[in-house]
Design a protein around this motif. Sequence first.
Motif, PDB file in Angstrom:
ATOM      1  N   ASP A  50       0.831  -1.198   0.000  1.00  0.00           N
ATOM      2  CA  ASP A  50       0.000   0.000   0.000  1.00  0.00           C
ATOM      3  C   ASP A  50       0.873   1.258   0.000  1.00  0.00           C
ATOM      4  N   ALA A  51       1.941   1.248   0.790  1.00  0.00           N
ATOM      5  CA  ALA A  51       2.840   2.404   0.840  1.00  0.00           C
ATOM      6  C   ALA A  51       3.537   2.606  -0.505  1.00  0.00           C
ATOM      7  N   VAL A  52       3.943   1.515  -1.137  1.00  0.00           N
ATOM      8  CA  VAL A  52       4.607   1.622  -2.439  1.00  0.00           C
ATOM      9  C   VAL A  52       3.652   2.187  -3.488  1.00  0.00           C
ATOM     10  N   VAL A  53       2.426   1.684  -3.497  1.00  0.00           N
ATOM     11  CA  VAL A  53       1.432   2.178  -4.463  1.00  0.00           C
ATOM     12  C   VAL A  53       1.132   3.659  -4.206  1.00  0.00           C
ATOM     13  N   SER A  54       1.017   4.034  -2.938  1.00  0.00           N
ATOM     14  CA  SER A  54       0.794   5.442  -2.609  1.00  0.00           C
ATOM     15  C   SER A  54       1.976   6.296  -3.033  1.00  0.00           C
ATOM     16  N   VAL A  56       4.023   5.692  -5.529  1.00  0.00           N
ATOM     17  CA  VAL A  56       3.975   5.811  -6.989  1.00  0.00           C
ATOM     18  C   VAL A  56       2.930   6.855  -7.387  1.00  0.00           C
ATOM     19  N   ALA A  57       1.804   6.878  -6.686  1.00  0.00           N
ATOM     20  CA  ALA A  57       0.768   7.873  -6.975  1.00  0.00           C
ATOM     21  C   ALA A  57       1.289   9.282  -6.704  1.00  0.00           C
ATOM     22  N   ALA A  63       4.805  14.598 -11.036  1.00  0.00           N
ATOM     23  CA  ALA A  63       5.201  14.678 -12.446  1.00  0.00           C
ATOM     24  C   ALA A  63       4.142  15.422 -13.268  1.00  0.00           C
ATOM     25  N   LEU A  64       2.882  15.149 -13.006  1.00  0.00           N
ATOM     26  CA  LEU A  64       1.807  15.852 -13.712  1.00  0.00           C
ATOM     27  C   LEU A  64       1.817  17.342 -13.381  1.00  0.00           C
TER      28      LEU A  64
END
Length: 80
Positions: A50-54, A56-57, A63-64
């Motif tokens: 969950d921390a890794v996915v967060s 990456v988000a 970046a956006l």
Amino acid sequence: MSSALTKAKGFKRSRAGTYLSIGTTAFGAISVVKQARTARGEHDTLRLVDAVVSGVAIVTGVALLLRELKRLGDDDVLLG
């Protein structure tokens, strides 16, 4: 009231608003790092994922925002 809403929308698409968004997004990274450290310490794979996915988000969001900031800079005739 619609004038205030229009100003708020305009600020969100301004340079200052974009910098503020980058700052708040980066500030969110602190909690993700804490979550990852806790998950590793407790050997909790699901929380670590969950921390890794967060994370990456957050990276994608920054970046956006940087792309938006560059676009705003390209539109500024004083910079060119």
